[in-house]
Design an enzyme around this catalytic site. Structure first.
Site, short mmCIF file in Angstrom:
data_model
loop_
_atom_site.label_atom_id
_atom_site.label_comp_id
_atom_site.label_asym_id
_atom_site.label_seq_id
_atom_site.Cartn_x
_atom_site.Cartn_y
_atom_site.Cartn_z
N ASP A 111 29.90 37.31 40.62
CA ASP A 111 30.75 36.74 39.58
C ASP A 111 31.44 35.47 40.07
O ASP A 111 31.53 34.46 39.35
CB ASP A 111 31.81 37.75 39.13
CG ASP A 111 31.27 38.69 38.06
OD1 ASP A 111 30.20 38.39 37.51
OD2 ASP A 111 31.91 39.71 37.79
N ASP A 160 35.92 34.56 44.23
CA ASP A 160 35.53 35.71 45.04
C ASP A 160 34.16 35.50 45.68
O ASP A 160 33.31 34.78 45.14
CB ASP A 160 35.49 36.99 44.20
CG ASP A 160 36.88 37.49 43.83
OD1 ASP A 160 37.84 37.08 44.51
OD2 ASP A 160 37.00 38.27 42.88
N GLU A 219 40.18 31.73 40.63
CA GLU A 219 39.61 32.70 39.70
C GLU A 219 40.62 33.82 39.43
O GLU A 219 40.97 34.59 40.32
CB GLU A 219 38.33 33.29 40.30
CG GLU A 219 37.73 34.45 39.54
CD GLU A 219 36.61 35.13 40.32
OE1 GLU A 219 36.13 36.16 39.82
OE2 GLU A 219 36.22 34.64 41.40
N ASP A 275 31.46 37.05 45.64
CA ASP A 275 30.50 37.96 45.03
C ASP A 275 29.74 37.21 43.95
O ASP A 275 29.90 36.00 43.78
CB ASP A 275 31.21 39.20 44.46
CG ASP A 275 32.26 38.86 43.40
OD1 ASP A 275 32.27 37.69 42.93
OD2 ASP A 275 33.06 39.74 43.05
#
Length: 641
Positions: free
Chosen positions: A508, A504, A431, A506
Site C-alpha cells: 500500500d 509504509d 501517509e 509495504d
C-alpha cells in the site's frame, strides 16, 4: 616570510591529456556512472557520424567480460597517414591531442554530433588502456595506448584484410583510478541510448553484445527502416492512439534537414522530444519552437475553416494542441549552435523558419487529405481547451494568499516549519493521520514541515488537469509547494528544497508513493529533474538484544546484522507494521532525524523511459501492467500483501 605569495612558479601548465585526468568532470560531466557511460557515447558518436556521412551501415558495441568496451564500425576507417601540424600519425593525433578531429570544416563531415573534437582523446586519457584497429587498403593498422593515453608504440600494420574491408574498431577499459565509484557498465543504459540512435538514423544497424555472462551471452539488434516513425510507435504503444496513422514529414533547405513524426493519444500530457544531429536537445530550441508554432497555427486555421470552433474569438493555445501529443523532432545541421556547454538547446535562428515551413506544408496537406482524422485531432484539442479553462478556474481556488494558507480542504492542517529559507526547509508528505500525528511530534519544527494525506491520491495518469485539481490531497500539495501548477508553475517559488515522501514499507505504501511520483512527474516534473524529491526509507525490522535496539531497512540488512551477533545472544526480532505504529521518538530516530535517516533521491535519468514506465504502470491498459509484473516478479522477495 609570506607563505601566501603568488608567483610565476605557481602557474601550472597541464599539457596534452594531463588536463583531462586532472579535471575529468569538465569533459564528461562526472566520474560516476553517468561519466563512465559517456565514454561509450564519445566513441559510438564517431561511428554514427560516419553513418550520417553515408559511409557506415553497421555498428557493433560489445561489453567484454572484464567490463572493457569494443566499438566496431564499417565506416571509411580513420586516416592513417601523418598529420602535418603535429608531426604524429593522424591516429595518434586523434587519440592524444585535444580538439583534433574531422569536425571542424575540413570537409570530412557535413553533419556531426561530435563537435568539439575531444571525444576520442578524452576516452583515451581516462582509460587504463585503449587499442585502435583501422581497416583499409587491404591492411590492418594498430596502435595501443596505456596509463592515461600514452602511446606504447607508433602506429603499425599488424595484418592484412580483405580488399574491400574498411572501418574502425576501438577497444578501451575505463581507469578505476578515475572512476572510483564504479567501472561496471549497465546493459540497460547502453540499450536505451543505442536504440535511440538507431531510431534517429533509419537504416543504421546497431548491435549490442554483453559477453559478461558465462552461461549465456546477450545480444540485441536495433534496425529501424522507418526511423522516427517507429520511435513514435514505440512511445505510444500503451497510450491508446486516437488515430491509426503516425503522421510524418521531412524537408530540407540549405543542407538543414527537418524530420517530424507525431501521433495523438487519449491522454492529456504531451511527450515531445527533439534532437539535433542525434543529440537530445531536452531544453528544446529553434527546431522545436518552429514546429510548435506551426502546429498551433495550422490547427487553429483548419478548425476555424471547418467551423469546429463555435465562437469566432475562440482559439486553441499551444497547450491545447499539444495535449496528448507524442512527437519526435529531428534536425540535421551542418553547423549547429548549441546554447551552453551541455548542448541541450539549439540556438540557430534560421532553423525556426525552416522547421515551421516543413511542418506547415506537410500538416496542412495531411489535414485536408484526411478529414476524419483531422476532425478527431481538432476535437481532442477543443476538449483540452475546455479542460484548460476549467483548470484555470480550479487553480484560482487553490492559490496561496500571502505566505501560505495552511488549511487543507479535507480539514487537516499543514504543520509548517519556522524557517522561510527553502534551502534548509523540507516537507514530509506522510501517509495517514496517525503517522502524521507522530511525525508532527517528532519533527524538528525549525526545518521540517509535515503534510498528512488521507488515503490514496488520485491517479493523474488517467485524469485531466481540471479533474485532478478537484482532488483534496492534490489541492493540499499545490498549496504547500507554492509553485503553482500548469502554465503558472514556477520552480523558483518552491518553498522546500527537500520533498520527502514518507509511506509504509509495504505494498500500500509503495502504491501511494507511485501515485505521488506520477503526480510530480506529470505536473511538477522540474522538482524531480532538479533533485528535490526523496523517498524516506523507514526500517522494516527492529532487532533487540540486551539493552541494544537496532533498526534495519530490509531482510538483507537484518541477516547481515544478526550474523555479527554471538549465537547465544538472546534476540527478539520484530517486523515493523507501519509508520502509524511508531511513537514520535521512534519515527524521528529511524526515519526523520538527519543524523540517522536514510533517504532515497528520486531522479529522472531518462525522461522517455520514465514516461513509458509511468504509463505502463499507471495508464488505462491492463495488459502492459500484467506483463511488467510477470517479468519483474522474480526480483521481489518477502512480498507483503
Amino acid at each position: 616570510m609570506n607563505n601566501n605569495e603568488y608567483s610565476d612558479s605557481d602557474i601550472q601548465v597541464l599539457e596534452g591529456l594531463e588536463a583531462v585526468r586532472k579535471r575529468p568532470g569538465m569533459y564528461i560531466g562526472s566520474t560516476g556512472e553517468r561519466g563512465l557511460h559517456h565514454l561509450v557515447w564519445e566513441i559510438v558518436d564517431n561511428s554514427v557520424d560516419e553513418a550520417l556521412a553515408g559511409y557506415c551501415d553497421d555498428i557493433i558495441v560489445t561489453i567484454e567480460k572484464d567490463n572493457s568496451i569494443t566499438v566496431k564500425d564499417d565506416g571509411r576507417g580513420m586516416p592513417t597517414g601523418n598529420n602535418e601540424k603535429t608531426g604524429l600519425s593522424t591516429i595518434e593525433t586523434i587519440f592524444t591531442v585535444l580538439h583534433a578531429g574531422g569536425k571542424f570544416g575540413g570537409g570530412g563531415y557535413k553533419v556531426s554530433g561530435g563537435l568539439h573534437g575531444v571525444g576520442a582523446s578524452v576516452v583515451n586519457a581516462l582509460s587504463s588502456w585503449l587499442e585502435v584497429y583501422v581497416y583499409h587498403d587491404s591492411k590492418v593498422y594498430y596502435q595501443r595506448f596505456e596509463n592515461g593515453g600514452n602511446p606504447v608504440e607508433k602506429l603499425k600494420v599488424i595484418d592484412s584484410c580483405e580488399e574491400n574491408r574498411t572501418g574502425t574498431t576501438v577497444k578501451f577499459k575505463p581507469d578505476p583510478e578515475i572512476f572510483t565509484e564504479t567501472t561496471e557498465y549497465k546493459y540497460e543504459i547502453l540499450h536505451k541510448r543505442l536504440q535511440e540512435l538507431a531510431f534517429l538514423n533509419k537504416g543504421l544497424r546497431i548491435i549490442l553484445n554483453d559477453d559478461r555472462n558465462d552461461s549465456e551471452d546477450t545480444s540485441e539488434e536495433f534496425l529501424y527502416n522507418g526511423g522516427i516513425i517507429e520511435y513514435v510507435k514505440m512511445l505510444n504503444e500503451n497510450k491508446n492512439p486516437i488515430h491509426s496513422d503516425i503522421i510524418y514529414f521531412e524537408g530540407s533547405k540549405n543542407d538543414i534537414s527537418i524530420e517530424v513524426a507525431l501521433q495523438y493519444n487519449n491522454s492529456y500530457v504531451p511527450s515531445i522530444y527533439s534532437f539535433t544531429n542525434n543529440i537530445n536537445t531536452y531544453e528544446g530550441g529553434t527546431h522545436e519552437d518552429g514546429v510548435k508554432r506551426s502546429l498551433s497555427k495550422v490547427l487553429n486555421n483548419y478548425a476555424r475553416n471547418q467551423k469546429l470552433l463555435k465562437d469566432k474569438d475562440e482559439s486553441l493555445t499551444g497547450e491545447d494542441v499539444r495535449s496528448g501529443l507524442t512527437m519526435i523532432v529531428s534536425c540535421k545541421h551542418p553547423d549547429p549552435q548549441f546554447e551552453g556547454q551541455t548542448k541541450t538547446k539549439l540556438g540557430n535562428v534560421e532553423v525556426r523558419k525552416i522547421a515551421d515551413d516543413v511542418f506547415s506544408s506537410g500538416f496542412e496537406r495531411f489535414l485536408l487529405e484526411n478529414p476524419s482524422e483531422a476532425k478527431i485531432i481538432c476535437e481532442h484539442a477543443i476538449t483540452a481547451s475546455r479542460g484548460r479553462i476549467a483548470a484555470k478556474k480550479a487553480r484560482e481556488t487553490v492559490q496561496r494568499k500571502g505566505e501560505i494558507d495552511s488549511i487543507t480542504p479535507n480539514g487537516s492542517k499543514l504543520e509548517d516549519c519556522s524557517s522561510k529559507d527553502p534551502k534548509i526547509s523540507e516537507i514530509f508528505i506522510v501517509e495517514g493521520d496517525s503517522a502524521g500525528g507522530s511525525a508532527k511530534k517528532g519533527r524538528d519544527s525549525m526545518t521540517q514541515a509535515i503534510l498528512p494525506l488521507r488515503g490514496k491520491i488520485l491517479n493523474v495518469e488517467k485524469t485531466r488537469l481540471d479533474k485532478a485539481l478537484s482532488n483534496n490531497e492534490i489541492k493540499s500539495i499545490i498549496a504547500a509547494f507554492g509553485t503553482g501548477i500548469g502554465e503558472e508553475f514556477d520552480i523558483s517559488k518552491l518553498r522546500y528544497h527537500k520533498i520527502i515522501i514518507m509511506t509504509d514499507a509495504d505494498v500500500d505504501g509503495s502504491h501511494i508513493r507511485v501515485l505521488l511520483l506520477t503526480l510530480f512527474f506529470r505536473f511538477f516534473r522540474p522538482i524531480i529533474e532538479e533533485g528535490h524529491v526523496y523517498a524516506a526509507q523507514p526500517p522494516l525490522f527492529r532487532i533487540t538484544h540486551g539493552k541494544t535496539r537496532k533498526y534495519v531497512l530490509d531482510a538483507k540488512a537484518r541477516d547481515e546484522y544478526l550474523a555479527t551477533l554471538a549465537p547465544n545472544v538472546k534476540r527478539e526480532i520484530v517486523r515493523m507494521k507501519g509508520l502509524g505504529e511508531m511513537d514520535a521518538d521512534e519515527l524521528c530516530d529511524t526515519t526523520m532525524d538527519i543524523n540517522h535517516r536514510v533517504l532515497k533521491k528520486i531522479s529522472i535519468e531518462d525522461a522517455m523511459a520514465a514516461d513509458q514506465l509511468f504509463n505502463q504502470l499507471m495508464g488505462e491498459e491492463v495488459e502492459p501492467r500484467r506483463k511488467f509484473i510477470e517479468e519483474n516478479a522474480k526480483f521481489v522477495e518477502n512480498l507483503d500483501i
